[in-house]
Design a protein around this motif. Structure first.
Motif, short mmCIF file in Angstrom:
data_model
loop_
_atom_site.label_atom_id
_atom_site.label_comp_id
_atom_site.label_asym_id
_atom_site.label_seq_id
_atom_site.Cartn_x
_atom_site.Cartn_y
_atom_site.Cartn_z
N UNK A 142 0.84 -1.19 0.00
CA UNK A 142 0.00 0.00 0.00
C UNK A 142 0.88 1.25 0.00
N UNK A 143 0.54 2.20 -0.87
CA UNK A 143 1.23 3.48 -0.93
C UNK A 143 0.21 4.60 -0.92
N UNK A 144 0.68 5.80 -0.65
CA UNK A 144 -0.14 7.00 -0.79
C UNK A 144 0.09 7.55 -2.19
N UNK A 145 -0.99 7.75 -2.90
CA UNK A 145 -0.90 8.29 -4.25
C UNK A 145 -1.02 9.80 -4.26
N UNK A 146 -1.91 10.32 -3.43
CA UNK A 146 -2.09 11.78 -3.32
C UNK A 146 -2.33 12.09 -1.85
N UNK A 147 -1.51 12.97 -1.29
CA UNK A 147 -1.57 13.27 0.14
C UNK A 147 -2.22 14.62 0.36
N UNK A 148 -3.22 14.64 1.21
CA UNK A 148 -3.88 15.88 1.61
C UNK A 148 -3.75 15.98 3.12
N UNK A 149 -3.18 17.10 3.61
CA UNK A 149 -3.00 17.28 5.04
C UNK A 149 -1.91 16.38 5.59
N UNK A 150 -2.05 16.05 6.87
CA UNK A 150 -1.04 15.22 7.55
C UNK A 150 -1.72 14.12 8.34
N UNK A 151 -2.39 13.18 7.64
CA UNK A 151 -3.06 12.10 8.37
C UNK A 151 -2.05 11.22 9.09
N UNK A 152 -2.40 10.73 10.28
CA UNK A 152 -1.48 9.87 11.02
C UNK A 152 -1.28 8.54 10.31
N UNK A 153 -0.10 8.02 10.39
CA UNK A 153 0.22 6.69 9.87
C UNK A 153 -0.06 6.55 8.38
N UNK A 154 0.10 7.62 7.61
CA UNK A 154 -0.09 7.54 6.16
C UNK A 154 0.97 6.63 5.56
N UNK A 155 0.56 5.84 4.56
CA UNK A 155 1.50 4.96 3.86
C UNK A 155 2.54 5.81 3.12
N UNK A 156 3.70 5.25 2.83
CA UNK A 156 4.71 6.01 2.09
C UNK A 156 4.22 6.43 0.72
N UNK A 157 4.77 7.52 0.19
CA UNK A 157 4.38 8.01 -1.12
C UNK A 157 4.80 7.02 -2.21
N UNK A 158 4.00 6.98 -3.26
CA UNK A 158 4.20 6.00 -4.33
C UNK A 158 5.55 6.15 -5.01
N UNK A 159 6.05 7.40 -5.12
CA UNK A 159 7.29 7.60 -5.86
C UNK A 159 8.52 7.14 -5.09
N UNK A 160 8.29 6.67 -3.85
CA UNK A 160 9.39 6.06 -3.10
C UNK A 160 9.55 4.58 -3.39
#
Length: 565
Positions: free
Chosen positions: A160-178
Motif C-alpha cells: 500500500x502506498x499514498x498516491x495523493x496526500x492531503x493534510x497530515x493524516x497519522x500513519x499515512x503509507x509512504x508516497x508512491x514515488x518512493x
C-alpha cells in the motif's frame, strides 16, 4: 418527441409508460440478461458472508483483469458512510460464483470512491481508494487523498502506498514515488495525469484546481448552483464515453450531461436532456463491445428501481428501454440512508478492462438496496425483443439467482435450487408477443416439503400477470417426473392445462383479452415491491433447499389474425 438540440435523446414510448407502483415499472426485459448475487449480507451467519455480519454494502466498481472479473465495494456495519468501514473485493472467472470478499485495503487505511480500478498504459493494474484521515463519517467534499496498490498478474495485491496526500493524516503509507518498482511509479503518474478518469469522483475533488469549472458555483449563469446547496447533485458520480465523432460525454446524477471536444480540457455547461428521466442514483454510460452505446439507470426522479438499459448506434439517439433488473427483494436490515432498489450501477470502464475475456456481453454491478451486491450479464447486441414464436430448450433465458441459490443447465435439463428464506429464484423466457400460446415441459420436484413453484405468463407492457399456476395445482409427487402442457387463447379468454395427458383445468384464464410475451418460473410468491422490511435475525440463514428440474421445454406462440387487443 425527439429533441435534436440535446446531447442525448431517449426515444420511444417506454418512459411515458413507467408505472412507479411496480418493481419492474411495467417494462419488458432485455432478452437473455442473467443476474447473479455477488454478496449477500447476513447477521445470522457472518461466517458465510464477510466474517463480521455487516449489512451496509454500496459504492461499487468493476474491472476485468487477466481473465477474471473484479468487483469492489464499500462495507459499513449498518449505516451509510460511517465508521467502522472498509473496502472489500471479490473475483470470479465466470461471473456466477463469487467467493467471500477480502479487504481491498487494510481497514482504517481507506474510504470509498466512485471508482477503484485503473489499467495504466504500461499494462499495470492499479487499485485505489480514498485516503482515510480519521474515523469521522465519510464526507465526499473532504476527500482528496488517495491510497494505491497494484494487482499483480497472479491476482495478488501489492504494498500500500499514498498516491495523493492531503493534510497530515497519522500513519499515512509512504508516497508512491518512493517505490523501487519503476513500472509501478510510472503507472501511478499515468493515473494522476488522467483528468477524465479522476473526474469520476464527486465534484472533481481528486483533481483539485484541474477539475472542470462547472464544479464551482460561480461558473454557472448568475452563480446559481443546480440542485440544492446541501447535496449538489450536478457533478456527482460521473461516467464518460467517447462518441464516434470524437466528442466526450459525461453523465452524472439527476441526468446532467456535459460534452468535451478536447479530451476533457474543457467542458460545456451541463444540461439535463428533457427525455433523460432519472434521479440521484448514477447513470452509467459506455461504449459497448459491439461498437454501440448503452446507458443504464433508474428511469425515475424518485425511485431507485427498476434498472433499465437504452442503446444507441451514434451515442446521441437512444431507444428500446428494457429491464436489466426488475426484481426488488425485501431490504432485510435497517440503517441510515438506505434507499431501496438496484442502484449506483457501474460497468467495466475503459480504464478497467484489459480485454482478456472474449465475451460479447456487458457486465454491470450494482448495490441492491445498499445491502447486497449484484452483477448482471447483458448479451450484446442488447436484444430488445424476441421475434421467434417457437422456443425450444434453455438458451437465452433471463435469470435472477440469489447467492443462496443456483440455476444450471446440463444435458437438456434446467435445475433450479433455492435456499434463501427471503428471496426467490426466477427464470424467464421471452417470446414473440402472441395471444395463442402452447407450452409443454416435464417437471420434477425433489422434496416433499418445498417452496411452491409459480408459473406465470406476462404481457409485454404493463407487466400484467395473465396466467398464474402453482406447482400445487399440478399434483406433483416428489421425485417423479410429470409432463405438463398449457394452452392459452387470449382472444377466447380460455386456458387448458394437462398433466400426464389428463386435463386438470379447462376454462376461463385468469385474465382475458391480452397478448403475452414471456413465461416465468419462480420459487416463491409474487411480491412486487419488497421494500424496507427488517426480518427476524435468526431467520436470515440458508433454509432446506427447494429443487425443481425442467426438461423437454417447448413453446409455440402466434398471433391470431383477428386479435387486436
Amino acid at each position: 418527441m425527439s429533441d435534436t438540440s440535446s446531447p442525448i435523446d431517449i426515444e420511444g414510448p417506454e418512459q411515458s409508460r413507467v408505472d412507479p407502483t411496480l418493481a419492474d415499472a411495467g417494462l419488458p426485459p432485455a432478452v437473455g440478461v442473467q443476474s447473479y448475487q455477488v454478496f449477500r449480507a447476513s447477521r445470522a451467519v457472518p461466517e458465510m458472508t464477510d466474517g463480521r455480519g455487516w449489512t451496509y454494502h454500496h459504492h461499487v466498481d468493476m474491472a476485468c483483469w487477466r481473465g477474471r472479473l473484479y468487483v469492489a465495494w464499500n462495507s459499513c456495519e449498518q449505516d451509510e458512510d460511517v465508521w467502522p468501514s472498509r473496502e472489500l473485493y471479490s473475483t470470479s472467472t465466470d461471473g456466477i460464483e463469487w467467493p467471500a470478499p477480502r479487504e481491498l485495503f487494510p481497514q482504517g487505511v481507506s474510504t470509498p470512491l466512485r471508482m477503484y480500478f485503473f489499467l495504466a498504459p504500461n499494462g499495470r493494474m492499479l487499485v485505489i481508494a480514498g485516503l482515510r484521515a480519521d474515523r469521522e463519517d465519510t464526507d465526499e467534499d473532504k476527500k482528496g487523498g488517495i491510497v494505491v496498490r497494484e494487482i499483480f498478474a497472479d491476482h495478488q495485491l501489492g504494498d500500500v502506498f499514498t498516491l495523493r496526500l492531503i493534510g497530515s493524516p497519522p500513519n499515512a503509507a509512504p508516497m508512491f514515488d518512493g517505490s523501487s518498482d519503476g513500472g509501478f511509479v510510472e503507472a501511478c503518474r499515468s493515473l494522476l495525469a488522467n483528468k477524465i478518469y479522476l473526474e469520476q469522483q464527486d465534484r472533481g475533488r481528486l483533481l483539485g484546481e484541474r477539475r472542470m469549472k462547472w464544479h464551482n458555483a460561480t461558473a454557472w449563469p448568475g452563480g446559481m448552483v443546480p440542485g440544492d446547496d446541501a447535496k449538489w447533485v450536478c457533478g456527482k458520480g460521473f461516467s464518460f464515453f467517447r462518441r464516434t465523432d470524437g466528442t466526450r460525454l459525461g453523465l452524472c446524477k439527476m441526468g446532467y450531461v456535459t460534452t468535451s471536444i478536447d479530451e476533457g480540457e474543457s467542458w460545456a455547461m451541463p444540461v439535463i436532456p428533457p427525455t433523460l428521466v432519472t434521479g440521484k442514483a448514477k447513470v452509467w454510460s459506455q461504449r459497448t463491445a459491439d461498437r454501440r452505446f448503452a446507458l443504464v439507470y433508474n428511469p425515475s426522479r424518485k425511485n431507485r428501481f427498476p434498472l433499465i438499459v437504452v442503446t444507441s448506434d451514434d451515442g446521441v439517439h437512444f431507444r428500446d428501454m428494457r429491464i436489466v433488473q426488475g426484481e426488488l427483494p425485501v431490504q432485510r436490515y435497517p440503517g441510515k440512508f438506505r434507499s431501496i432498489g438496484p442502484q449506483y450501477v457501474r460497468g467495466i470502464s475503459e480504464w478497467a478492462d484489459d480485454h482478456s475475456r472474449e465475451e460479447q456481453v456487458m457486465w454491470l454491478v450494482y448495490s441492491m438496496s445498499k445491502e447486497d451486491i449484484w452483477v448482471s450479464r447483458v448479451p450484446l447486441p442488447v436484444k430488445a425483443d424476441e421475434m421467434r414464436g417457437t422456443i425450444q430448450g434453455f438458451d437465452d433465458w433471463n435469470l435472477y439467482v440469489p447467492k443462496w441459490a443456483s440455476v444450471s443447465v446440463s444435458g437438456g435439463e434446467m435445475r433450479i435450487e433455492n435456499r434463501d428464506p427471503h428471496d426467490y429464484v426466477r427464470v424467464t423466457r421471452v417470446f414473440s408477443e402472441s395471444d395463442l400460446v402452447k407450452v409443454s415441459f416435464d417437471l420434477l420436484a425433489e422434496q416433499l416439503e418445498q417452496v411452491p413453484l409459480e408459473i406465470e405468463f406476462m404481457s409485454k407492457m404493463g407487466a400484467r400477470r395473465e396466467l398464474r399456476i402453482s406447482s400445487g395445482d399440478l399434483r406433483l409427487a416428489p421425485g417423479e417426473w410429470v409432463s405438463i402442457e398449457i394452452h392459452r387463447d387470449a382472444g377466447q379468454g380460455q386456458c387448458k392445462i394437462m398433466v400426464n395427458g389428463k386435463i386438470v383445468r379447462d376454462g376461463a384464464s385468469d385474465e382475458a383479452g391480452h397478448s403475452v410475451n414471456r413465461i416465468s418460473f419462480r420459487t416463491g410468491a409474487y411480491r412486487n415491491i419488497g421494500g424496507a422490511n427488517p426480518v427476524p435475525l435468526e431467520s436470515d440463514r440458508p433454509m432446506r433447499p427447494s429443487v425443481y428440474r425442467i426438461r423437454n421445454f417447448r413453446l409455440e406462440a402466434r398471433q391470431s389474425k383477428n386479435f387486436t387487443a
